[in-house]
Write a protein that holds these residues in place. Structure first.
Motif, PDB file in Angstrom:
ATOM      1  N   GLY A 199       0.975  -1.532  -0.073  1.00 16.60           N
ATOM      2  CA  GLY A 199      -0.049   0.543  -0.060  1.00 16.60           C
ATOM      3  C   GLY A 199       0.290   1.308   0.199  1.00 16.60           C
ATOM      4  N   CYS A 230       1.006   3.443  -3.281  1.00 15.85           N
ATOM      5  CA  CYS A 230       0.260   3.757  -3.431  1.00 15.85           C
ATOM      6  C   CYS A 230      -0.324   5.736  -4.640  1.00 15.85           C
ATOM      7  N   HIS A 276      -0.857   6.118   2.528  1.00 15.85           N
ATOM      8  CA  HIS A 276      -1.041   4.507   2.178  1.00 15.85           C
ATOM      9  C   HIS A 276      -1.992   3.970   1.926  1.00 15.85           C
ATOM     10  N   ILE A 277      -2.190   2.957   0.339  1.00 17.38           N
ATOM     11  CA  ILE A 277      -4.062   3.303  -0.495  1.00 17.38           C
ATOM     12  C   ILE A 277      -5.372   3.032   0.648  1.00 17.38           C
ATOM     13  N   VAL A 319     -10.688   2.029  -5.614  1.00 17.37           N
ATOM     14  CA  VAL A 319     -10.067   1.361  -4.534  1.00 17.37           C
ATOM     15  C   VAL A 319     -10.597  -0.083  -3.715  1.00 17.37           C
TER      16      VAL A 319
END
Length: 270
Positions: free
Chosen positions: A67, A70, A101-102, A109
């Motif tokens: 992540g 991202c 972080h994603i 997403v």
């Protein structure tokens, strides 16, 4: 911006990723650049996702397990019109959906990741759910090579093999650098192909920056039946920016404005 090829998408995504990192004084640009080509092939040529119906149960699913990389996903989603590109200006700001972080709060997403070793178990569960529903969709997940030090990945792969999850495709971003040094020096993964095969997966190796090879291997992998697939994508950390390539420094460092301009020029002239 009209994107006409996966190559153009990767090029623009690299530039946007760099700008986001510089503007927010963030890190992990090397990790983001190493997966830009993989993401571009997936989103331009492979994934079946209706941007107007992101909760369609028949959609293909993509999970970024690493992540921290991202910005490349955010950039690709923006360039593919999942949301206005101007929204990327808020990356890394307090209260922004575009977190460092994603984040699943960003349109397109599926799952928030950050702690390593979580994405593949989640993707495996999604793949099993699709099987139970008799859905024809596919589940793709990108994991980092250093992330494979986490045992949860291997438990998930055993589970996927046991349940014959041939709708699951795992792509390993094998850039051979993690955190502070090389993967080999941290915890040697080789022979990686043999390991994955012993866990019951179909395994392929590919140049992770060659769009034709990536497309051919990914298309081939989703036609196999009875086993999950693992694609080991050989990549270069910091790909596309000469002073970043194969330099562990760029796992954490942020480019200066001068370094940003050098990087943009190199990508434009590549």
């Amino acid at each position: 911006m009209k994107i006409n090829s996966s190559l153009q998408l990767a090029k623009e995504a690299r530039k946007l990723s760099l700008k986001m990192v510089v503007n927010s004084r963030a890190s992990h640009i090397g990790s983001a650049l190493s997966i830009a080509d993989i993401l571009s092939v997936l989103y331009f040529d492979i994934l079946k996702i209706n941007k107007k119906e992101l909760n369609d149960p028949e959609r293909d699913i993509f999970i970024l397990s690493k992540g921290h990389a991202c910005v490349s996903v955010y950039a690709v989603l923006g360039l593919m019109d999942f949301f206005p590109l101007t929204e990327l200006d808020s990356y890394g700001n307090n209260d922004s959906n575009f977190m460092n972080h994603i984040s699943h709060k960003v349109p397109g997403v599926e799952f928030s990741t950050g702690s390593l070793g979580h994405g593949l178990p989640f993707a495996t569960g999604k793949a099993l759910g699709s099987k139970i529903r008799s859905s024809k969709n596919k589940v793709f997940v990108i994991v980092g090579d250093g992330e494979l030090d986490e045992g949860s990945n291997w438990e998930a792969l055993l589970f996927a093999s046991h349940h014959k999850l041939d709708n699951l495709v795992v792509i390993v971003d094998y850039n051979n650098l993690q955190s502070l040094t090389t993967v080999e020096e941290t915890l040697n993964l080789e022979p990686l192909t043999d390991k994955f095969e012993s866990f019951g997966a179909n395994v392929f190796q590919v140049d992770g920056h060659n769009h034709v090879e990536l497309f051919d291997i990914i298309k081939k992998s989703i036609e196999f039946e009875g086993k999950p697939t693992v694609i080991i994508a050989k990549t270069i950390k910091g790909k596309g920016v000469s002073y970043m390539e194969n330099k562990v420094k760029w796992h954490y460092s942020t480019p200066s404005l001068d370094e940003l301009q050098i990087a943009i020029n190199e990508i434009n002239n590549a």
